[in-house]
Scaffold this active site. Sequence first.
Site, PDB file in Angstrom:
ATOM      1  N   GLU A  68       0.797  -1.165  -0.007  1.00 47.97           N
ATOM      2  CA  GLU A  68      -0.126   0.089   0.044  1.00 47.97           C
ATOM      3  C   GLU A  68       0.979   1.310  -0.043  1.00 47.97           C
ATOM      4  O   GLU A  68       0.573   2.218  -0.605  1.00 47.97           O
ATOM      5  CB  GLU A  68      -1.160   0.085   1.078  1.00 47.97           C
ATOM      6  CG  GLU A  68      -2.044   1.154   1.062  1.00 47.97           C
ATOM      7  CD  GLU A  68      -3.084   0.992   2.174  1.00 47.97           C
ATOM      8  OE1 GLU A  68      -3.876  -0.120   1.891  1.00 47.97           O
ATOM      9  OE2 GLU A  68      -3.306   1.662   3.178  1.00 47.97           O
ATOM     10  N   ASP A  69       1.976   1.204   0.833  1.00 47.41           N
ATOM     11  CA  ASP A  69       2.660   2.515   0.978  1.00 47.41           C
ATOM     12  C   ASP A  69       4.229   2.603   0.593  1.00 47.41           C
ATOM     13  O   ASP A  69       4.848   3.611   0.433  1.00 47.41           O
ATOM     14  CB  ASP A  69       2.759   2.637   2.380  1.00 47.41           C
ATOM     15  CG  ASP A  69       1.425   3.021   3.113  1.00 47.41           C
ATOM     16  OD1 ASP A  69       0.590   3.248   2.622  1.00 47.41           O
ATOM     17  OD2 ASP A  69       1.340   2.858   4.527  1.00 47.41           O
TER      18      ASP A  69
END
Length: 179
Positions: A68-69
């Site tokens: 996700e990051d």
Amino acid sequence: MFKQEVYLKALNFAANAHGEQKTPYGLPYLTHLVSVTMEVMHACEEANVEIEKSNKAITVALLHDTIEDTDVTYDDIFDEFGLEIAEAVDALTKDETLPRKEQMADSINKLLTQPYEIQMVKLADRITNMQKPPQHWDSEKIFNYQKEAKFILSCLKNCDMHLSQRLEQKIQEYRVYIK
Ligand SMILES: [Mn+2]
């Protein structure tokens, strides 16, 4: 119990991936990851989760925000940790091609197809995030964050009694931040 080498491999991978990222409190991002992992380890001990499942849960806790990051992809995790771990991290990743409002329910649906020890990571993540809200959050955002926590708990409460009770308590305590 869990295997120390398993922990270290995932910790180092996550540290590399997140690099200089910081939490909303200005701390190295790794503090978030090891906090989530600490909750998972504690719960695995409490519930006497078998070693292979604990290893998986701990690895996924350390890696849960990589897709996700960071620049890390599903394939990177697959290559390094195998199919089960890649699928688990993917289930904990918001699908940003969906409208924002649908992203949480979609992730929960994916998680419900995962084993309990993976679902535990989501509870541990939210427990960790139910700290004092960052200063720039407005009252609506704070209210919605608590509401979302209740939704997560209602969907995943069967995976682990200890974590469910702990999140329940954090949700209660969060009331002091709601204006
Ligand atoms: Mn997280």
